[in-house]
Design an enzyme around this catalytic site. Sequence first.
Site, mmCIF file in Angstrom:
data_model
loop_
_atom_site.group_PDB
_atom_site.id
_atom_site.type_symbol
_atom_site.label_atom_id
_atom_site.label_comp_id
_atom_site.label_asym_id
_atom_site.label_seq_id
_atom_site.Cartn_x
_atom_site.Cartn_y
_atom_site.Cartn_z
ATOM 1 N N CYS A 2 4.317 13.768 -1.602
ATOM 2 C CA CYS A 2 4.237 14.972 -2.415
ATOM 3 C C CYS A 2 5.269 14.951 -3.529
ATOM 4 O O CYS A 2 6.313 14.333 -3.434
ATOM 5 C CB CYS A 2 4.444 16.246 -1.585
ATOM 6 S SG CYS A 2 3.462 16.299 -0.095
ATOM 7 N N ARG A 27 2.654 10.816 -6.814
ATOM 8 C CA ARG A 27 3.204 11.016 -5.478
ATOM 9 C C ARG A 27 2.167 11.575 -4.505
ATOM 10 O O ARG A 27 2.458 11.766 -3.312
ATOM 11 C CB ARG A 27 4.401 11.965 -5.541
ATOM 12 C CG ARG A 27 5.494 11.476 -6.462
ATOM 13 C CD ARG A 27 6.615 12.463 -6.543
ATOM 14 N NE ARG A 27 7.467 12.385 -5.378
ATOM 15 C CZ ARG A 27 8.579 11.683 -5.311
ATOM 16 N NH1 ARG A 27 8.993 11.005 -6.347
ATOM 17 N NH2 ARG A 27 9.293 11.651 -4.219
ATOM 18 N N TRP A 74 0.349 14.893 -0.869
ATOM 19 C CA TRP A 74 -0.247 13.784 -0.134
ATOM 20 C C TRP A 74 -0.201 14.227 1.326
ATOM 21 O O TRP A 74 0.870 14.405 1.897
ATOM 22 C CB TRP A 74 0.552 12.494 -0.342
ATOM 23 C CG TRP A 74 -0.090 11.307 0.316
ATOM 24 C CD1 TRP A 74 -1.097 10.542 -0.172
ATOM 25 C CD2 TRP A 74 0.247 10.749 1.595
ATOM 26 N NE1 TRP A 74 -1.425 9.548 0.717
ATOM 27 C CE2 TRP A 74 -0.615 9.643 1.815
ATOM 28 C CE3 TRP A 74 1.179 11.071 2.574
ATOM 29 C CZ2 TRP A 74 -0.560 8.867 2.964
ATOM 30 C CZ3 TRP A 74 1.232 10.290 3.733
ATOM 31 C CH2 TRP A 74 0.367 9.200 3.909
ATOM 32 N N ASN A 98 8.529 18.662 0.139
ATOM 33 C CA ASN A 98 8.204 17.232 0.184
ATOM 34 C C ASN A 98 8.920 16.657 1.391
ATOM 35 O O ASN A 98 10.137 16.801 1.498
ATOM 36 C CB ASN A 98 8.688 16.558 -1.106
ATOM 37 C CG ASN A 98 8.658 15.047 -1.014
ATOM 38 O OD1 ASN A 98 7.803 14.480 -0.326
ATOM 39 N ND2 ASN A 98 9.573 14.386 -1.687
ATOM 40 N N GLY A 99 8.182 16.005 2.275
ATOM 41 C CA GLY A 99 8.812 15.414 3.459
ATOM 42 C C GLY A 99 8.054 15.800 4.706
ATOM 43 O O GLY A 99 6.887 16.207 4.643
ATOM 44 N N GLU A 482 -1.915 -10.643 -0.693
ATOM 45 C CA GLU A 482 -1.925 -9.626 -1.757
ATOM 46 C C GLU A 482 -3.363 -9.371 -2.239
ATOM 47 O O GLU A 482 -3.748 -8.221 -2.476
ATOM 48 C CB GLU A 482 -1.006 -10.099 -2.901
ATOM 49 C CG GLU A 482 -1.063 -9.311 -4.194
ATOM 50 C CD GLU A 482 -0.659 -7.838 -4.079
ATOM 51 O OE1 GLU A 482 -0.272 -7.402 -2.988
ATOM 52 O OE2 GLU A 482 -0.777 -7.129 -5.090
ATOM 53 N N LYS A 486 -5.225 -5.775 -2.190
ATOM 54 C CA LYS A 486 -5.793 -5.158 -3.403
ATOM 55 C C LYS A 486 -7.246 -4.771 -3.170
ATOM 56 O O LYS A 486 -7.671 -3.687 -3.536
ATOM 57 C CB LYS A 486 -5.738 -6.122 -4.600
ATOM 58 C CG LYS A 486 -4.433 -6.362 -5.292
ATOM 59 C CD LYS A 486 -3.871 -5.220 -6.075
ATOM 60 C CE LYS A 486 -2.993 -4.389 -5.188
ATOM 61 N NZ LYS A 486 -1.582 -4.652 -5.224
ATOM 62 N N GLU A 489 -7.600 -1.736 -0.800
ATOM 63 C CA GLU A 489 -7.154 -0.418 -1.249
ATOM 64 C C GLU A 489 -7.997 0.160 -2.377
ATOM 65 O O GLU A 489 -8.127 1.380 -2.458
ATOM 66 C CB GLU A 489 -5.663 -0.398 -1.604
ATOM 67 C CG GLU A 489 -5.266 -1.182 -2.812
ATOM 68 C CD GLU A 489 -3.759 -1.113 -3.078
ATOM 69 O OE1 GLU A 489 -3.140 -0.078 -2.858
ATOM 70 O OE2 GLU A 489 -3.208 -2.131 -3.531
ATOM 71 N N HIS A 505 -7.157 -21.081 14.286
ATOM 72 C CA HIS A 505 -6.572 -20.498 15.499
ATOM 73 C C HIS A 505 -7.209 -19.153 15.841
ATOM 74 O O HIS A 505 -6.642 -18.370 16.594
ATOM 75 C CB HIS A 505 -5.055 -20.363 15.336
ATOM 76 C CG HIS A 505 -4.388 -21.681 15.150
ATOM 77 N ND1 HIS A 505 -4.218 -22.571 16.185
ATOM 78 C CD2 HIS A 505 -3.905 -22.293 14.040
ATOM 79 C CE1 HIS A 505 -3.643 -23.667 15.731
ATOM 80 N NE2 HIS A 505 -3.444 -23.539 14.429
ATOM 81 N N LYS A 605 1.057 6.732 -5.114
ATOM 82 C CA LYS A 605 1.826 5.655 -5.734
ATOM 83 C C LYS A 605 3.208 5.518 -5.114
ATOM 84 O O LYS A 605 3.761 4.438 -5.033
ATOM 85 C CB LYS A 605 1.937 5.959 -7.231
ATOM 86 C CG LYS A 605 2.619 4.885 -8.053
ATOM 87 C CD LYS A 605 1.684 3.737 -8.324
ATOM 88 C CE LYS A 605 2.368 2.576 -9.020
ATOM 89 N NZ LYS A 605 1.748 1.296 -8.638
HETATM 90 C C1 F6R Z 1 -0.217 -1.677 -3.151
HETATM 91 C C2 F6R Z 1 0.942 -0.858 -3.411
HETATM 92 C C3 F6R Z 1 1.814 -0.486 -2.279
HETATM 93 C C4 F6R Z 1 3.286 -0.500 -2.702
HETATM 94 C C5 F6R Z 1 4.160 0.008 -1.551
HETATM 95 C C6 F6R Z 1 5.631 -0.054 -1.904
HETATM 96 O O1 F6R Z 1 -0.928 -1.968 -4.305
HETATM 97 O O2 F6R Z 1 1.184 -0.462 -4.525
HETATM 98 O O3 F6R Z 1 1.601 -1.309 -1.181
HETATM 99 O O4 F6R Z 1 3.641 -1.792 -3.058
HETATM 100 O O5 F6R Z 1 3.811 1.319 -1.252
HETATM 101 O O6 F6R Z 1 5.913 0.736 -3.005
HETATM 102 P P1 F6R Z 1 7.237 0.552 -3.816
HETATM 103 O O7 F6R Z 1 7.197 -0.776 -4.486
HETATM 104 O O8 F6R Z 1 7.252 1.684 -4.788
HETATM 105 O O9 F6R Z 1 8.369 0.623 -2.835
#
Ligand code: F6R
Length: 610
Positions: A2, A27, A74, A98-99, A482, A486, A489, A505, A605
């Site tokens: 949030c 957020r 969130w 927030n929290g 990675e 991607k 998500e 395995h 994010k």
């Molecule tokens: C995936 C992604 C997340 C962030 C993770 C850490 O595309 O963006 O997995 O990498 O939440 O976020 P930061 O780098 O802000 O600590």
Amino acid sequence: MCGIIGYIGPKNCIDIVFDGLKKMEYRGYDSAGIAVLHEGHISISKESGKLENLRPHLELLPAQAKIGIGHTRWATHGLPTRDNAHPHASERLALIHNGIIENYKELKAELQSKGFHFRSETDTEVVAHLLGERIQAGDHPRDALNKVIPRLEGAFSLALICDQEPNFIYLAKQGSPLVVGLGKKENFFGSDVTAFCSHTQKAVFLQDGECAALGSESLEIWDRSGQKVPAKTTMIQWSASSADKQGYRHYMLKEIHEQSGVISKTTHAFVKDGKLDLDALGLNTIDLSKVSSIHIIACGTAYYAGMTAKYAMETSLGIPVNVELASEFRYRDPLLQGEGRTLVMAISQSGETADTLACLKHAKEKGCQIFSICNVAYSSIHRESHGTILMHAGPEIGVASTKAFTSQVLCAYLWTLAAAQKLGRMTSSEIDPVLQELKSLPIYMDKALNAEEHIAELANRFYESPNFLFVGRGPSYVIALEGALKLKEISYIHAEGYAAGELKHGPIALVDKHMPIVAVVPKDSYYEKTISNIEEICAREGQVIAIGDDKDQHLRDLCVDIIPCPNLKTPMFQAIVSTVAVQFLSYYIAIKRGTDVDQPRNLAKSVTVE
Ligand code: F6R
């Protein structure tokens, strides 16, 4: 998670708070709401879904209001409904949070037994009623806060307005970030400086255990014991350039394309006259000679950046390097050596990730040296570290991390080279050829970006597949992880990344003619072994899409398609360049599936809850 924001001053607050929420939407975007205080009355408007859903309802608020608080959610407790949206009201007040309040169940039961009626399923409403109860009993909001805060367990930043004290916003911080912005005859607060930095550069970062009363021309802070605390101001140099899409369909696409520019900027910042700038890379903020172990701590994509870095770091420095997910590291009581003998390196785009931050705080208490690689200046992780490399990626708006990842890998690698130089483990004759190749890295990135059209066509062929595997060896294994992340998500397709040698395995049981397998296979020291693994997949009719050299006849014979990717000598640079293909692939598959690429479901994010 949030985002919270507020304004108090002579201007009409609704637009200011709404604009601030736009900058906070990274957020969380499950719901949004605003409460204002005008002529002794509190009015609240809130709506489920993205912030834009709230806009038509702002008309319900008194347009002349000068004190307002806003929230973008969130969801942690309760569905993302309108009822669960903040602000939450109780007797004479409205509150945003927030929290997480960990002991909310006990507190809720207690309040219910006293006849309090709950309108939401959130943990936050408990705090609203605890405060409302005190205020109704005659307490000043300040005294109410002092009585209620010690009863709350967990991490939180809170803001409330109360009709009894119409000239103040009350704040409390414990664990979650909260910063005040001091303007001229007007003041602001937010979860981070982005909330208000287009209005003022003067910031006061509240500390854990602190509460504050924010007036339009005053800020009073007190600590847990009720003692007054002087406000320590920091002049922030952070522009609010939230960057538009510059003609791209999505932020993610724009950010993928920005990567060669980010590499140029990073090189410019950390390489001076053809040599690494040890100062700019933070080598003078820590004492490397003491360090006998390194822990790299991060989450998600940033964790994969750390995993990639390990391939270079351990051998270059001759120091054992452990890379660990922050959410695991914090709770397993890791062996940390005090007096600076353990170096803990956090990697975080936002600098606010709660798990990563908690690890740093814990390691700091144990006497470790703390270093970080962050994109956002003045973030909590930046401020908590003894030294930081601030990345030069610019704002990353798309929820799926792209340019931040390649920038993290590059920064961690340049730091490794600089550290090896400082420790006398690498000489200029070893580092110079790498810096020479670095000069051409943006050109190689551009070549990788040229595969976009090819990848978009490939996505047309595979977007309906319900599953994907990604494989690779060495640093390419991490790029496979990675790639799978991607794809999951943003396209919501189930995908797994595996070390190519590990398939036999277990996971090879999944392979049949319907399973697309993306193999990251550059011409590096792992090439032959990866080819053998691809042969094993082909023997089971798996459909291999290679990311590699499209002139490679052997690869052509084995694979259903090759995404062309240039070959580089330096393994870390190769990893950076190979990443572009998995980013585009997930992007174009998501486009075909019609998902919300920049704000995928259930995500945010910045992950500010543990
Ligand atoms: C995936 C992604 C997340 C962030 C993770 C850490 O595309 O963006 O997995 O990498 O939440 O976020 P930061 O780098 O802000 O600590």
